[in-house]
Write a protein that holds these residues in place. Sequence first.
Motif, PDB file in Angstrom:
ATOM      1  N   PHE A  34       0.828  -1.207   0.000  1.00  0.00           N
ATOM      2  CA  PHE A  34       0.000   0.000   0.000  1.00  0.00           C
ATOM      3  C   PHE A  34       0.864   1.259   0.000  1.00  0.00           C
ATOM      4  N   ALA A  35       2.079   1.157   0.552  1.00  0.00           N
ATOM      5  CA  ALA A  35       2.984   2.311   0.540  1.00  0.00           C
ATOM      6  C   ALA A  35       3.461   2.600  -0.882  1.00  0.00           C
ATOM      7  N   ASP A  36       3.724   1.535  -1.662  1.00  0.00           N
ATOM      8  CA  ASP A  36       4.174   1.713  -3.048  1.00  0.00           C
ATOM      9  C   ASP A  36       3.047   2.170  -3.965  1.00  0.00           C
ATOM     10  N   ASN A  37       1.808   1.823  -3.566  1.00  0.00           N
ATOM     11  CA  ASN A  37       0.635   2.209  -4.362  1.00  0.00           C
ATOM     12  C   ASN A  37       0.700   1.645  -5.781  1.00  0.00           C
ATOM     13  N   LEU A  38       1.210   0.401  -5.883  1.00  0.00           N
ATOM     14  CA  LEU A  38       1.309  -0.290  -7.174  1.00  0.00           C
ATOM     15  C   LEU A  38       0.550  -1.620  -7.092  1.00  0.00           C
ATOM     16  N   VAL A  39      -0.301  -1.873  -8.083  1.00  0.00           N
ATOM     17  CA  VAL A  39      -1.061  -3.125  -8.112  1.00  0.00           C
ATOM     18  C   VAL A  39      -0.211  -4.178  -8.810  1.00  0.00           C
ATOM     19  N   SER A  40       0.607  -4.890  -8.020  1.00  0.00           N
ATOM     20  CA  SER A  40       1.527  -5.887  -8.582  1.00  0.00           C
ATOM     21  C   SER A  40       1.797  -6.977  -7.557  1.00  0.00           C
ATOM     22  N   LEU A  41       2.569  -7.982  -7.975  1.00  0.00           N
ATOM     23  CA  LEU A  41       2.948  -9.084  -7.094  1.00  0.00           C
ATOM     24  C   LEU A  41       4.382  -8.925  -6.581  1.00  0.00           C
ATOM     25  N   ASP A  42       4.904  -7.705  -6.633  1.00  0.00           N
ATOM     26  CA  ASP A  42       6.299  -7.477  -6.254  1.00  0.00           C
ATOM     27  C   ASP A  42       6.594  -7.922  -4.827  1.00  0.00           C
ATOM     28  N   GLN A  43       5.680  -7.634  -3.900  1.00  0.00           N
ATOM     29  CA  GLN A  43       5.912  -7.987  -2.498  1.00  0.00           C
ATOM     30  C   GLN A  43       5.919  -9.499  -2.304  1.00  0.00           C
ATOM     31  N   LEU A  44       5.001 -10.193  -2.957  1.00  0.00           N
ATOM     32  CA  LEU A  44       4.967 -11.653  -2.877  1.00  0.00           C
ATOM     33  C   LEU A  44       6.215 -12.256  -3.492  1.00  0.00           C
ATOM     34  N   SER A  45       6.645 -11.716  -4.632  1.00  0.00           N
ATOM     35  CA  SER A  45       7.819 -12.251  -5.327  1.00  0.00           C
ATOM     36  C   SER A  45       9.081 -12.149  -4.476  1.00  0.00           C
ATOM     37  N   SER A  46       9.168 -11.120  -3.645  1.00  0.00           N
ATOM     38  CA  SER A  46      10.343 -10.935  -2.804  1.00  0.00           C
ATOM     39  C   SER A  46      10.505 -12.074  -1.798  1.00  0.00           C
ATOM     40  N   PHE A  47       9.361 -12.606  -1.337  1.00  0.00           N
ATOM     41  CA  PHE A  47       9.398 -13.633  -0.292  1.00  0.00           C
ATOM     42  C   PHE A  47       9.032 -15.027  -0.808  1.00  0.00           C
ATOM     43  N   PHE A  48       8.672 -15.122  -2.088  1.00  0.00           N
ATOM     44  CA  PHE A  48       8.169 -16.404  -2.606  1.00  0.00           C
ATOM     45  C   PHE A  48       9.182 -17.539  -2.491  1.00  0.00           C
ATOM     46  N   PRO A  49      10.479 -17.332  -2.822  1.00  0.00           N
ATOM     47  CA  PRO A  49      11.443 -18.433  -2.646  1.00  0.00           C
ATOM     48  C   PRO A  49      11.502 -18.940  -1.209  1.00  0.00           C
ATOM     49  N   ALA A  50      11.427 -18.035  -0.239  1.00  0.00           N
ATOM     50  CA  ALA A  50      11.445 -18.440   1.180  1.00  0.00           C
ATOM     51  C   ALA A  50      10.183 -19.220   1.522  1.00  0.00           C
ATOM     52  N   LEU A  51       9.055 -18.859   0.924  1.00  0.00           N
ATOM     53  CA  LEU A  51       7.806 -19.593   1.155  1.00  0.00           C
ATOM     54  C   LEU A  51       7.916 -21.022   0.635  1.00  0.00           C
ATOM     55  N   LEU A  52       8.510 -21.174  -0.544  1.00  0.00           N
ATOM     56  CA  LEU A  52       8.692 -22.511  -1.119  1.00  0.00           C
ATOM     57  C   LEU A  52       9.644 -23.358  -0.286  1.00  0.00           C
ATOM     58  N   LEU A  53      10.548 -22.703   0.410  1.00  0.00           N
ATOM     59  CA  LEU A  53      11.531 -23.400   1.243  1.00  0.00           C
ATOM     60  C   LEU A  53      10.852 -24.273   2.287  1.00  0.00           C
ATOM     61  N   PHE A  54       9.659 -23.888   2.708  1.00  0.00           N
ATOM     62  CA  PHE A  54       8.925 -24.656   3.715  1.00  0.00           C
ATOM     63  C   PHE A  54       7.761 -25.442   3.115  1.00  0.00           C
ATOM     64  N   PHE A  55       7.133 -24.884   2.080  1.00  0.00           N
ATOM     65  CA  PHE A  55       5.962 -25.540   1.516  1.00  0.00           C
ATOM     66  C   PHE A  55       6.327 -26.792   0.711  1.00  0.00           C
ATOM     67  N   ILE A  56       7.331 -26.692  -0.145  1.00  0.00           N
ATOM     68  CA  ILE A  56       7.694 -27.818  -1.006  1.00  0.00           C
ATOM     69  C   ILE A  56       8.143 -29.039  -0.201  1.00  0.00           C
ATOM     70  N   PRO A  57       9.065 -28.908   0.776  1.00  0.00           N
ATOM     71  CA  PRO A  57       9.429 -30.090   1.576  1.00  0.00           C
ATOM     72  C   PRO A  57       8.242 -30.706   2.307  1.00  0.00           C
ATOM     73  N   ALA A  58       7.262 -29.875   2.699  1.00  0.00           N
ATOM     74  CA  ALA A  58       6.074 -30.394   3.379  1.00  0.00           C
ATOM     75  C   ALA A  58       5.235 -31.260   2.443  1.00  0.00           C
ATOM     76  N   VAL A  59       5.216 -30.909   1.170  1.00  0.00           N
ATOM     77  CA  VAL A  59       4.452 -31.676   0.184  1.00  0.00           C
ATOM     78  C   VAL A  59       5.187 -32.953  -0.219  1.00  0.00           C
ATOM     79  N   THR A  60       6.506 -32.881  -0.332  1.00  0.00           N
ATOM     80  CA  THR A  60       7.283 -34.019  -0.850  1.00  0.00           C
ATOM     81  C   THR A  60       7.782 -34.983   0.225  1.00  0.00           C
TER      82      THR A  60
END
Length: 221
Positions: A34-60
């Motif tokens: 909301f501070a950037d005032n841009l409708v994009s996935l930039d914030q998610l993309s910054s943390f997405f690799p870290a999210l996969l770090l926990f989600f993928i091992p949980a699935v596999t």
Amino acid sequence: WRNFKKYFTSVLGYLFIFVFVTICAILTFNQQFFADNLVSLDQLSSFFPALLLFFIPAVTMSVWADEKKQGTDAILFTLPASNLEILMGKYKAVVSVYTVALIFSGTTLIALWRLGNPDWGVIAATYLGYWLAGLALAAIGMFASSLTSSTTVAFVIGAILCAIPVLIGYVFEGNRAAELYGVGGQLRAFTLGLVSLPGVVYFISIAVFMLYLNYVVISRR
């Protein structure tokens, strides 16, 4: 199909997807969004690799470990199918579960659409990058599961192995040469709306190499 349906015949599979979608939404619509005032996935993309770090091992983690623990691997490898066919079948199941989770995370796009006018071309390229990154880490997680009969140990090993390409992007942030060896560095081009050939080759190469190691492990049983 047996491995794929296993995730959706228990609460665990739905829990994984619910947690994944919820975290994606939280990361997308954080304060910086909301501070950037841009409708994009930039914030998610910054943390997405870290999210996969926990989600993928949980699935596999249970892909091979449960087979060993329950003794069903002996039955599995006597089926009229080659080791490669069994391996690829399990890999497809894991990728399908991840794809379903990724599709459900697309509900955040509805909120983006309601908030403004997002660039759908950039979002499509970004999601392609997310999917390819998941393919690479899924192969790593499966390899970790093939090394043990304990799902907990498989999760820990998978997270440690996935951390190698994931954390490179964070540790060497700002160093363009070093960043290219990490998931985040290769994902950046996709988040800008570019289907990067080096990025595609990077993710597929990791997946192929780890699947080969997985094949070696199950062939030596």
